[in-house]
Design an enzyme around this catalytic site. Structure first.
Site, short mmCIF file in Angstrom:
data_model
loop_
_atom_site.label_atom_id
_atom_site.label_comp_id
_atom_site.label_asym_id
_atom_site.label_seq_id
_atom_site.Cartn_x
_atom_site.Cartn_y
_atom_site.Cartn_z
N ASN A 159 -37.70 67.28 -124.99
CA ASN A 159 -36.46 67.74 -124.38
C ASN A 159 -35.28 66.84 -124.73
O ASN A 159 -34.20 66.97 -124.16
CB ASN A 159 -36.61 67.81 -122.86
CG ASN A 159 -37.57 68.90 -122.43
OD1 ASN A 159 -37.62 69.96 -123.04
ND2 ASN A 159 -38.36 68.63 -121.40
N HIS A 205 -34.67 63.71 -124.17
CA HIS A 205 -34.25 62.62 -123.30
C HIS A 205 -35.40 61.63 -123.17
O HIS A 205 -36.55 61.93 -123.51
CB HIS A 205 -33.76 63.12 -121.93
CG HIS A 205 -34.81 63.77 -121.08
ND1 HIS A 205 -34.54 64.72 -120.13
CD2 HIS A 205 -36.15 63.62 -121.04
CE1 HIS A 205 -35.64 65.10 -119.54
NE2 HIS A 205 -36.63 64.45 -120.07
N CYS A 213 -31.23 59.54 -119.63
CA CYS A 213 -30.78 58.58 -120.62
C CYS A 213 -30.96 59.19 -122.00
O CYS A 213 -32.01 59.76 -122.30
CB CYS A 213 -31.56 57.28 -120.48
SG CYS A 213 -31.25 56.07 -121.77
#
Length: 421
Positions: free
Chosen positions: A318, A320, A355
């Site tokens: 995904n 991240h 993040c």
């Protein structure tokens, strides 16, 4: 007369047969002979025939030697040049090669059977190999076994907290796949994939009673429950596969996020219809820690680690950072004396934002109570943690509790072997 007698010694003189119907003799050796491999030809009837040798063959001890009859010569030539007659037996393959091939096949089959019928010498080595686990308890609980590998243990010869967290994540995804709900996303159902929705974790609580060691086989059970109107709770329990002892308990809360806008989303009715049949009605496996996590900044932190950046391998599908990576970053700022003398017994994490791969982070840790100066006397230690971006945005807030490593094995709390001291 003399001339005639002399000539008849070398030439056969034809004489009329007394029987006009008599046929020339066809017996071998009559009118022909073989000398040194040369065979004479029969002359036409009524003509002279040349004798190859008018002398009688020599004899030794009464046995004729030096020549063979034409019939014997023909027989020898036939024996040397003609192949043996074709029979059923000589058309079969070479028996020695056939027996060697059969022996090889049987040896290979026996070896394969021994590998399939192999049983470990130790009962604790019996694992669920090559499997993705199975669904148990009326189709609501997913169970999978893991063997602790040599590369999953740390300096203490026990599995690291990251190893246990990876087992939790693996069973969660395999649960979705085994239930037939895996779409084209990372743990997303088909209806979630249509709407570009993904799951993100917002809170995680983990309690570790004992860490497994290299070669141990652990059994992980996981299940899901409803959490509020737009959340889902997933619980885990890790047991020793041999003894059934509970090693780790964990509970987490998940919500949905739009993969394109990166914003949280409500659970659509179509998605709820997919996942609700798998919800259990049970209390959390870990009692919720309702204590508020205090604010942590440069002035209240005891230890700060800067310049932490994600690598490409830290990203999931995904795009991240994997939530297990956050735990490693949090522990980057934990003081070394605590890591040497204590082990992580529990942690509570609150995920605030994701993040990205271009982020630069800082890890802050504050030791509660007396600090690190009296670790041998204080027993358990509590720390507060914050993982944030360089510009100050909070990524993860957390609380960890630590217990002395050798409290059980050495008989005294906080007692450390000489090598570690």
């Amino acid at each position: 007369m003399v001339a005639t007698a002399a000539t008849s010694a070398f030439f056969a003189v034809a004489s009329p047969s007394s029987d006009p119907d008599a046929k020339p003799s066809t017996k071998p050796g009559v009118g022909s002979a073989i000398l040194r491999g040369i065979k004479s030809r029969n002359a036409p009837s009524g003509s002279l025939q040349v004798k190859a040798n008018a002398q009688a063959p020599p004899k030794i001890n009464g046995t004729t030697v030096g020549y063979t009859s034409s019939a014997e010569g023909v027989k020898i030539e036939d024996d040397m040049s003609s192949p043996p007659p074709r029979t059923f037996i000589n058309q079969l393959p070479d028996w020695s090669m056939l027996l060697a091939a059969i022996t090889t096949i049987f040896l290979a089959a026996e070896k394969q059977w021994m590998m399939l019928d192999w049983k470990p010498r130790r009962s604790d080595m019996l694992i669920d190999p090559f499997g993705l686990g199975k669904i148990v308890q009326d189709g609501l609980v997913f169970r999978q076994n893991f063997s602790i590998r040599s590369y999953e243990i740390g300096a203490d010869r026990t599995a690291s907290i990251e190893t246990l967290m990876n087992h939790l994540q693996e069973t969660a995804l395999n649960h979705v796949r085994t239930a037939g709900l895996l779409g084209d996303g990372f743990g997303s159902t088909p209806e979630m994939s249509i709407r570009n929705l993904i799951w993100v974790v917002t809170r995680m609580q983990v309690v570790v009673d004992r860490y497994p060691t290299w070669g141990d086989v652990v059994q992980v059970d996981t299940w899901v429950c409803a959490s509020g109107k737009n959340g889902m709770r997933r619980d885990w329990i890790i047991r020793d596969c041999k003894t059934g002892e509970t090693l780790t308990r964990a509970s987490s809360v998940w919500v949905m996020m739009n993969k394109q806008t990166r914003r949280l989303s409500k659970i659509p009715d179509a998605v709820r219809a997919e996942i609700e049949p798998y919800f259990m009605d049970s209390a959390p496996i870990v009692d919720e820690d309702g204590r508020k996590l205090p604010k942590l900044d440069d002035s209240t932190a005891d230890y700060i680690r800067t310049g932490l950046t994600p690598r490409w391998s830290d990203l999931d599908v995904n795009q991240h950072v994997n939530n297990v990576k956050y735990i490693g970053w949090i522990l980057e700022s934990a003081p070394l004396p605590i890591l040497e003398s204590h082990e992580l017994s529990s942690m509570t994490l609150e995920y605030r934002r994701e993040c990205g791969r271009d982020s630069v982070l800082q890890s802050l840790t504050a030791v509660c109570g007396t600090g690190v100066g009296n670790l041998l006397d204080c027993g358990n230690v509590e720390c507060q943690h914050l993982l944030r971006l360089e510009e100050g945005a909070e990524i993860v807030k957390g609380r960890t509790e630590w217990r002395p490593k050798y409290a059980h094995s050495m008989g005294g709390v906080g007692q450390i072997p000489a090598e570690s001291a």
